[in-house]
Structure formats: C-alpha cells, structure tokens
Design an enzyme around this catalytic site. Structure first.
Site, PDB file in Angstrom:
ATOM      1  N   ASP A  84       0.881  -1.288  -0.001  1.00 43.97           N
ATOM      2  CA  ASP A  84       0.003   0.072  -0.040  1.00 43.97           C
ATOM      3  C   ASP A  84       0.867   1.371   0.017  1.00 43.97           C
ATOM      4  O   ASP A  84       2.174   0.962   0.384  1.00 43.97           O
ATOM      5  CB  ASP A  84      -1.082   0.059   1.283  1.00 43.97           C
ATOM      6  CG  ASP A  84      -2.064   1.067   1.083  1.00 43.97           C
ATOM      7  OD1 ASP A  84      -3.266   0.773   1.889  1.00 43.97           O
ATOM      8  OD2 ASP A  84      -1.966   1.748   0.162  1.00 43.97           O
ATOM      9  N   TRP A  85       0.375   2.423  -0.332  1.00 54.89           N
ATOM     10  CA  TRP A  85       1.312   3.545  -0.366  1.00 54.89           C
ATOM     11  C   TRP A  85       1.907   4.080   0.722  1.00 54.89           C
ATOM     12  O   TRP A  85       1.202   4.395   1.511  1.00 54.89           O
ATOM     13  CB  TRP A  85       0.403   4.703  -1.252  1.00 54.89           C
ATOM     14  CG  TRP A  85       0.536   4.720  -2.452  1.00 54.89           C
ATOM     15  CD1 TRP A  85       0.619   5.633  -3.319  1.00 54.89           C
ATOM     16  CD2 TRP A  85       0.437   3.617  -3.749  1.00 54.89           C
ATOM     17  NE1 TRP A  85       0.664   5.491  -4.461  1.00 54.89           N
ATOM     18  CE2 TRP A  85       0.552   4.065  -4.805  1.00 54.89           C
ATOM     19  CE3 TRP A  85      -0.118   2.308  -3.606  1.00 54.89           C
ATOM     20  CZ2 TRP A  85       0.281   3.368  -5.947  1.00 54.89           C
ATOM     21  CZ3 TRP A  85      -0.089   1.468  -4.521  1.00 54.89           C
ATOM     22  CH2 TRP A  85       0.072   1.690  -5.925  1.00 54.89           C
TER      23      TRP A  85
END
Ligand code: GLC
Length: 752
Positions: free
Chosen positions: A263-264
């Site tokens: 995920d970012w």
C-alpha cells in the site's frame, strides 16, 4: 527417457531461439515463463532494482533498453481515478479522464449475483485499459468486522462465502482486458483508525475461516495477478512485508505467482521488504507517506538501500530475481501482451452496467402496506427531503474518489422518472457535509445553507404535510468519520440530526419512505414509525436512475444485505468481546494491539451465537412480489468423504410480478470438537421467477463445505457426524431444513 526428451525440447527451443530474429522475451509464441527467464537474463542489477519501486505517484520503471514498458497503476475499486501529476497528488488537469463511477462494492455484494460481478469487473477493466493502466488497485475484500470501519463501502460485507463468490468474477472480468486486478488490503485491515500502527491479534481459525477466504478465492479461483499488502501489522510485522501472510500463506500455501504491491507507504523495513515477500514498493515520498524530496523514490527500501546491500555483498540476488520474475510475468500478462483488448471509457454499455448493478444491489428493507412502489397514477405530489437527495457522493471518501463523467442524484432521478405525472418538491431537511472537493476534483455544488436546524425542519415538515408521498434521502456521506478512508465512524447513529427529522416526517405523513445511502449499517430508532425503508448504498454515476427505477417499480428490488444491521453496537462481536479499536502499547513503539477476541464469530455468526435479534439480518431483502418455499429434499442423508449430495428446494412466485429471490444455503455442524457458528453461509442462488411459476433450486453439498480450520493441526477438517442444511431467504428467515450425516471424517492441507 523423460530427461532426454526434455533436453531435446530445450535444444530445439534454443535452436529456434537462435534462428528466429525475435528475442525470446518478445516472442509471443513462447510461453510466459520462457519469456520471463529470457528477459531476466538480459537485465542488469540496477534495471532489476528499478522495477521494484515507484518512480512516480502511480508508476514503476520498465526497462527501456529492452523495450519493457513501465507499469502504471490506478485506483480504485469503483472507477478509474483521474490523472495526477507525475509526483504530486494534485490533479493533472486532464479533460479526457472522467470516468463512469460504478456502484460501491457493498452494492455489488448486495446483488448476490456473480454475473453482476463479472459485468462490473469487465466494465471497469475496460475503462482502466482505455486509460492505459496495467494494474487496477482493487477490489477490496476486507471482512466487515465492525460497522464503524470507514472503508467498508469499498468491501463486500461480513461473510467470506459471499465475498469469495463475488470477488472471483470481478477479478476475471478485470483481467480479461489484460489489466491486473490488485486485490486489497491483504490482510486484516478491518478498521481505519490507527491503520498504519494497528497490530491485529487474531487466532488462526478466524484468520483462515473468516479473514483470508476471499483473498484465497481471488488468487486460487480468480487467478489474481496482484495483491496489495495492507498498512496494519500482524504478528508485529507490517502486512506489506509479512513473512507469515506473504511467504508462508500467499506464496507458500496458495502458490500465488503474481506481484505483491505495497500500500502507499506501507513498507517500513528494508530487510523485511527484501525477505518477506514484498515485490513492488509504492508510496508518496521517502518514507512512502510524509514529506520528501522531488525524487525520493531512490530512497525507498527496495531502491538504493537494497542495491547497496547487494553491492556490498550483504544480501544475495535470489529474492531480487524472484521479485523481478513476478513483475515480468505481470508485464507479459498486461502491457507486453499485444493481443489484449483496447478498452473503452464512459461507453453506453458501462453506464448501463452501472445502472443495472445499482438496481440489483438496492435492498428493500421494509415495505409495510406495500407503500412501494410509488403509484404514479395515484400520487400527485412527492416531497423529496434530505441532503443526500442531491449531494454528490463520487467525490471524496479517500483513494476511491472519482471524477465522474456525471452523477445523477436521487432528486434528479426522481424528477426524471416521476416529474411528468407528479409534482416534485424538495426540502433540505438538514445540513450535513457541505464540502465538495477531493484532491483537486470538485463537485461544483454549493451546499452551504445558513438556516438553523429548526428552520430546515419546519420547511421539511411543511413540504411533507402537503405531499401524497414523502421520500427522505439521508444516511452517511464520504466526509471524514463517515464512509471515508483513514477514519472510522464514532457510532452507529445517523449524523446531522437526521433521526429528529425522520421522526418529525413520520408524525407528519404516514406515507414516508426512508432511503438510507451508506456503506455501513446505521441505527434506525424510527424503524417502527417508518413504513418503507430502502438501503441504497453509493450507487455512483447512475444513482438517480437506479433508485427511481426501484421506487417506481420499473425494477423489482432483489438485493440482500451483505452485512448485519445490528440493533446496537454492543451486539457486534468486535465491540462486545473484541478489542476495537485496540489498546496502545506503552513501550513508545506507537503500536496499538487489536485483539480479535470474538474470533470466528463475526456478523450473523455473533448474533446467532448470542441469540441476538438484529435490526435487519444478513441476507435480508424484500421484493415487490412474494415467494413461497417448498420443503427441501436431499438426495441422500448419508454423505461419504469423497461424495456429494444434492439438496433441492422448490421456490414459487406467489405474487403478481416477476421477481428475483436469493435462495441461501446455510450449514450447521451439530457436534464438533471445536466451537463452530450456529450456521454458516455455504452457497446461494439468485433465481428469477415469473408470477405463478416455480423454480427448482439445487445445491451440491460436498465435505469441503463442512470443514472448519483446525488450528491445532493446521489443516481443514470435516468431522463425521450429523449436519443440518438450512434453506433461507435471509440468515434469520429459515424456510426449511434437512438433516444428513457425514459418514467418515476427512481433511485437507491449509492451502487447499
Ligand atoms: C491508499 C489506499 C489504497 C490505495 C492507495 C493508492 O492509501 O489504502 O487502497 O489504492 O493508497 O491511492
């Protein structure tokens, strides 16, 4: 002999390769594995490292020297996000990147129709393909553990069987375009509060029986080409580089051959990122989230730090080559597949799909006096009340926010459908969230209203008093602490004083319809006073048309709840036995431990176990017609360890219009060595039946469906003994049961 044949085949391949002008990795006549190995053999270490991490907000490097393109990702599960600048969240300001906003995934799950999931995946995949995206960052399948989770609207409800049956066709539909689905957020991301620092503590039974099945189905049955690690921790390791979840289960037990994407900003440790199964690291800046330099990506864990460790001889290249193999495999499945379709954007077909999915996902919760559908011949004035009747919902809510080509509001849809025969009046009723911007995308609506709640209420009551029918459209929205990423709700209650407005309207006009727009269950203290209630989800671009179709009876509602609407928050396992939102450690680590003490007893499994009556049960949904269930029959009451038995149940349409019913099969293990739920959904069929006709609905039961996860043995087990099959129109409305025996126990490995 076999070795001889193999070596001859390999020599022939090499000869063919040597003689053909096209390098193997570019030759689409060759297998993907051959192409992967050939491409890998041509790459330098620096080129391999460059592929492992972001080079911009949503892309990673290719190998230009070899003609291997960069990989482009895009949000989100409900539509294709508008283009942002290379290294900014700011909009790129394109004028050709508006999209169709498809209904939220709770709505898709509420259709209980895998055909709708295939249509959804194919359509959104076509939009991603047209926008030249190689990885769609969706769908999300995190299980609905608490009704307060801000991102439940992006997921598929509380039951692993339903989520599994919906996610598989969605993934296949997306990938039929040569675009990778990236199923998220793996795993145990069941709340947004403290999402980067929550360490989920969950036993293996709940992990394997509740929280992993939809991911496993997406990988094993859907063939997902990518998975996104979640922000939270499990067993004290961040899920984006988690040995247990990624190496042991996903890549080990399930044999996942695709790419694990962080995920970012979800990667936090270089050594773990190297060794624990992360393949591509994305994020914003240096630490993936907060402030950083213009070209912070070189500082990512899988960037220069990794290259330095290799150059210094501190780590080998085995993990590197495995990561790059996976990324090349994804490339050959996507942007290096010259035969993939070209996609389409905002096509009439996509708009029709969005409407159809919305119409099929809307749930009719209550319809006393058959108040609905609205009879346009009888009704001359309709009062539409509530902010959600006109508030745009495709903007906001976090990374799933969109720049929709258009979004038809409930009020516009009602005006369009009923306006020629009825007078439509509107009153705001209350003022909730007046914002209308996310990441630079604006709704263009000015929802500011300086009136007091009393003035707003008075106007609404006056409008209601003069109307034949009142349609209140309220619920939640995409603002923080509503249905929104990175925040959870504070409670079950509707915000902005809506309960007061609804109660006043109910006192004013008995012909009141409440339309709740939300991605989560809400409290309804007025439930007895309101004759008709619709759960309408976030319906996207075609919201107004889909809702008006159901209100008018043009479409007979057939949706069923994918989650329990509890009578109180204390009736939810996570809030009764569980440890939501978790207990902060006092060791300065900043980590919050969240004990899933309710274990496997999530949703209806909890209410059944504790004999609680929900406001509306899982699987509930009414129709404008009526159905009668006949007595279920079983082909045999004795099931062998390798056999199947069939259950047949006749379902008749006893009303005066065609309708679709979701016939649900639950199974109960009468006696088990470990605690099990009272019953569990194991299959369902959505059948459309004409008035007066009867459908013979059939279910095949195999020992696999009887299994539970024995965490002591780390395997799936079905124990011999008595079982009951329960046929229901919802988890609470059981129409018939049949008993049968499993004659001998059986088991299978954890990964099967
Ligand atoms: C966000 C979300 C994830 C999304 C990603 C890119 O933080 O958690 O779902 O795909 O970042 O926007």
């Amino acid at each position: 002999m076999k070795k001889l044949l193999l070596s001859v085949a390999l020599m022939a391949a090499c000869f063919a390769a040597a003689t053909s002008s096209v390098p193997v990795y570019l030759d689409e006549q060759r297998s993907i594995e051959e192409r992967v190995e050939d491409a890998l053999s041509r790459m330098t270490t620096e080129e391999k490292i460059a592929m492992l991490h972001a080079q911009s907000k949503f892309s990673s490097a290719g190998v230009a020297r070899l003609g291997i393109p960069e990989i482009w990702t895009t949000d989100g599960p409900h539509g294709i996000r508008p283009e942002v600048l290379w290294d900014k969240w700011k909009q790129a300001g394109w004028t050709n990147d508006s999209c169709v906003a498809f209904p939220a995934l709770t709505c898709l799950a509420a259709t209980w129709n895998p055909d709708m999931a295939l249509l959804y995946g194919k359509s959104i995949g076509e939009e991603a393909r047209y926008r030249k995206k190689d990885i769609l960052l969706g769908p999300g399948v995190n299980i609905y553990r608490t009704p307060l989770n801000g991102r439940n609207f992006e997921y598929m409800g509380e039951d692993p069987c339903l989520a599994s049956r919906i996610v598989v066709p969605y993934v296949k539909g997306v990938q039929s375009n040569g675009v990778a689905a990236c199923v998220k957020h793996y795993a145990l991301n069941n709340q947004e509060i403290n999402r980067h620092t929550t360490n989920a503590i969950v036993d293996d039974r709940a992990l394997y029986e509740i929280y992993l099945p939809a991911f496993k189905a997406a990988v094993r049955d859907g063939g997902a080409w990518a998975i996104m690690g979640s922000y939270n921790l499990y067993k004290d390791q961040h899920a984006c580089h988690n040995r247990y979840l990624l190496n042991d289960i996903l890549k080990g037990e399930w044999g996942f051959d695709g790419v694990v994407v962080s995920d970012w900003g979800g990667a936090h440790d270089t050594d773990q990122a190297i060794a624990n199964g992360l393949d591509m690291e994305f994020g914003t800046w240096t630490d993936g989230l907060s402030s950083g330099t213009g070209n912070a990506y070189d500082n990512y864990h899988l960037a220069m730090p990794y290259l330095r460790l290799i150059k210094e001889g501190k780590v080998g290249t085995k993990e590197l080559d495995d990561k790059v193999r996976r990324i090349l495999r994804l490339a050959f499945r996507t942007n290096m597949n010259t035969r993939r379709p070209f996609g389409s954007l905002c096509s009439p077909e996509h708009i029709a799909a969005a409407r159809r999915i919305g119409e099929e996902g809307i749930v009719l919760l209550k319809n006393d006096r058959n108040l609905l559908p609205i009879d346009t011949d009888r009704v001359k004035r309709i009062a539409v009340i509530g902010e959600n009747a006109l508030k745009m919902m495709t903007v906001g809510g976090g990374s799933s926010s969109l720049k929709a080509k258009y979004e038809l509001s409930p009020l516009e849809g009602i005006r369009k459908r009923f306006g020629d025969k009825s007078e439509i009046v509107y009153a705001r009723g209350y003022v909730g969230d007046t914002s209308g911007e996310y990441n630079g995308v604006v709704t263009g609506q000015n929802l500011n209203d300086g009136r007091t709640p009393d003035e707003l209420l008075a106007e609404a009551v006056e409008a209601a008093g003069k109307a034949d029918v009142v349609v209140f459209v309220g619920g939640l929205n995409k603002a923080a602490h509503q249905d929104c990423e990175d925040s959870d709700r504070a409670g079950l209650e509707l915000p902005y004083g809506q309960d007061r407005v609804i109660a006043a309207l109910a006192r004013t006009n008995k012909n009141l319809v409440v339309v709740n727009i939300s991605g989560n269950a809400v409290a309804m203290p007025w439930v007895r006073e309101v004759p008709a209630i619709i759960q309408a989800w976030y319906l996207g671009t075609e919201c107004g048309n889909a809702l008006a179709s159901v209100l008018s009876g043009d479409v007979n509602p057939s949706g069923k709840l994918p989650m329990t609407f509890p009578a109180a928050l204390s009736d939810v396992g996570a809030h009764s036995a569980g440890d939501y939102p978790g207990t902060p450690r006092n060791d300065g680590s900043g980590i919050t431990d969240c004990k899933y003490s309710e274990g496997i007893f999530v949703g209806y499994r909890w209410t059944d176990r504790n004999d609680l009556k929900p406001l509306f049960p899982f699987g509930h949904g009414l129709s404008y017609t009526t159905f009668r269930y006949g007595k279920p029959a079983v082909s045999s009451d004795r099931l062998t360890a390798d056999g199947t038995i069939t259950i047949r149940v006749p379902v008749s349409n006893t009303g005066d219009r065609t309708g679709a019913e979701v016939v649900q099969l639950y199974l109960k293990d009468v006696e088990s060595s470990l605690p099990r739920p009272v019953k569990e959904l194991k299959d369902f069929r959505k059948v459309t039946i004409e008035p007066g006709r009867t459908a013979e609905v059939e279910f095949e039961i195999t020992p696999d469906q009887l299994m539970f996860f024995d965490d002591g043995k780390h395997e799936w087990v079905a124990e011999a003994g008595e079982f009951v099959a329960l046929i229901g129109s919802s988890s609470s409305d059981i129409k018939g049961t049949v008993k049968f025996k499993l004659l001998s126990g059986t088991s299978k490995p954890a990964g099967r």
